[in-house]
Write an enzyme that holds these catalytic residues in place. Structure first.
Site, PDB file in Angstrom:
ATOM      1  N   ILE A 148       3.971  -4.138   5.345  1.00 38.14           N
ATOM      2  CA  ILE A 148       4.429  -3.847   3.991  1.00 38.14           C
ATOM      3  C   ILE A 148       3.313  -4.026   2.970  1.00 38.14           C
ATOM      4  O   ILE A 148       3.228  -3.283   1.993  1.00 38.14           O
ATOM      5  CB  ILE A 148       5.631  -4.741   3.627  1.00 38.14           C
ATOM      6  CG1 ILE A 148       6.846  -4.365   4.472  1.00 38.14           C
ATOM      7  CG2 ILE A 148       5.977  -4.626   2.144  1.00 38.14           C
ATOM      8  CD1 ILE A 148       8.067  -5.218   4.219  1.00 38.14           C
ATOM      9  N   GLU A 149       2.428  -4.960   3.212  1.00 39.77           N
ATOM     10  CA  GLU A 149       1.388  -5.260   2.223  1.00 39.77           C
ATOM     11  C   GLU A 149       0.212  -4.288   2.316  1.00 39.77           C
ATOM     12  O   GLU A 149       0.208  -3.266   1.651  1.00 39.77           O
ATOM     13  CB  GLU A 149       0.946  -6.715   2.361  1.00 39.77           C
ATOM     14  CG  GLU A 149       2.089  -7.681   2.037  1.00 39.77           C
ATOM     15  CD  GLU A 149       1.682  -9.123   2.091  1.00 39.77           C
ATOM     16  OE1 GLU A 149       0.789  -9.522   1.306  1.00 39.77           O
ATOM     17  OE2 GLU A 149       2.246  -9.885   2.904  1.00 39.77           O
ATOM     18  N   MET A 150      -0.770  -4.530   3.159  1.00 36.05           N
ATOM     19  CA  MET A 150      -1.944  -3.665   3.212  1.00 36.05           C
ATOM     20  C   MET A 150      -1.933  -2.721   4.411  1.00 36.05           C
ATOM     21  O   MET A 150      -2.669  -1.742   4.445  1.00 36.05           O
ATOM     22  CB  MET A 150      -3.217  -4.519   3.160  1.00 36.05           C
ATOM     23  CG  MET A 150      -3.284  -5.323   1.863  1.00 36.05           C
ATOM     24  SD  MET A 150      -4.579  -6.575   1.787  1.00 36.05           S
ATOM     25  CE  MET A 150      -5.992  -5.560   1.379  1.00 36.05           C
TER      26      MET A 150
ATOM     27  N   ALA B  26       0.808  -1.217   0.000  1.00 39.22           N
ATOM     28  CA  ALA B  26       0.000   0.000   0.000  1.00 39.22           C
ATOM     29  C   ALA B  26       0.842   1.269   0.000  1.00 39.22           C
ATOM     30  O   ALA B  26       0.461   2.284  -0.572  1.00 39.22           O
ATOM     31  CB  ALA B  26      -0.941  -0.009   1.204  1.00 39.22           C
TER      32      ALA B  26
END
Length: 332
Positions: A138-140, A96
């Site tokens: 790190i992702e969402m 994101a």
């Protein structure tokens, strides 16, 4: 007279060669059925899925509001449609905030038949997997489960959708139900291939070259890890049995367990749709399918495959591409 005799000989030779090839194909189908299975009709857990849960899961899968800044959805890294094979075809994926993860994104197609999820096998099923990226920084990037539930709880359409999907739960909108709904949708992402037709007995489903690749795949014992309906996805094995993998920074399952015995242990990838889900390996370092085949032959089987064998195996692996994708057509 001589011309008639010549034509008779040609006809005989053609029929003879056709019959021999048919017999070879029959034997190969029988042999393949010892190690592989056609794709089942339903994934484990789907007996509890309802249309309302599947529809809710689909809505959540594509909703960027599950991320910290409303920019990232499950579909961002696992795109569907437009010829995409359930992953983004990047070595590693941006989250994101634009930061890159450190492992290649696996395909979500057919994923529910695998025995575990993620490269290190840390999630036991699809619902367990769905819970994790939303909270990954790190992702969402969402801070915690409560924040996700609160955010969705402020959206009237989700209050209604969760109530419809989980009418007996109090409250219907929970993080557990969110993950289970996404899993219910993902259990519909079934991708059947020409190889399934061949396994079921269709002799014309694979070309001669593709059959040769399948035979080489079996003969060189690739089936030790890549077997069953998913041609993999059920074992956690050492990457680099005879020779070290070229990147040993990521120790695989050791990251989860801390056990020295788990160093370089990774989940064996399913080969379903492998031809369209590159780049390959857990770090996305495999640039071509042929290079990956050569590497795996060398470090896992201690063999140097001939170039025609590599080409034939690559042709066979392309038959595992779902029929919904254009490049799954037979090579003549």
């Amino acid at each position: 007279m001589n011309q008639k005799v010549s034509l008779s000989v040609v006809s005989f030779l053609f029929l003879f060669s056709t019959g021999v090839q048919a017999d070879i194909t029959d034997r190969l189908i029988r042999k393949a059925n010892r190690y592989f299975e056609a794709l089942p009709q339903t994934m484990p857990g789907s007996e509890n899925d309802t249309p309302a849960r599947i529809e809710l899961g689909k809505q959540l899968y594509f909703d960027t509001r599950l991320s910290i800044n409303d920019t990232q959805s499950c579909a961002s890294c696992h795109p569907l449609g437009d010829g995409r094979g359930g992953m983004d075809n990047l070595p590693t994926s941006p989250g994101a905030r634009g930061e890159l993860g450190d492992r290649n994104t696996p395909t979500v197609l057919n994923a529910g038949w695998q025995s575990s999820q993620f490269w290190d096998g840390r999630a036991e099923d699809l619902a367990d997997q769905a819970r994790q990226p939303i909270l990954n920084p790190i992702e969402m990037g969402m801070p915690d489960e409560e924040s996700v539930v609160k955010k969705l709880g402020a959206i009237p359409e989700y209050i209604e959708a969760f109530t419809k999907a989980y009418p007996d739960d109090a409250p219907p909108l929970s993080y557990a139900n969110l993950a289970e709904a996404i899993a219910a949708f993902e259990r519909t992402l079934r991708s059947e291939s020409r190889f399934d037709d061949f396994i079921r007995g269709d002799k014309t489903a694979l070309s001669t070259r593709e059959q040769s690749g399948l035979n080489s795949f079996i003969r060189h014992n690739c089936i030790r890890c890549h077997d069953g309906p998913m041609l993999g996805g059920t074992l956690i094995e050492k990457l680099g049995v005879y020779k070290d993998f070229h990147n040993t920074e990521d120790k695989g399952r050791h990251r989860v367990t801390g056990d020295e015995a788990d160093e370089m242990m990774f989940k064996v990838a399913s080969l379903r749709n492998v031809a369209i889900t590159g780049p390959w390996f857990h770090d996305g370092s495999g640039k071509t399918l042929e290079d990956v085949i050569r590497t795996m032959g060398s470090i896992q089987l201690d063999i140097e495959l001939k170039e025609d064998e590599v080409a034939d195996i690559a042709a066979f692996l392309a038959t595992l591409t779902g029929k919904e994708f254009k490049n799954s057509q037979s090579e003549n």
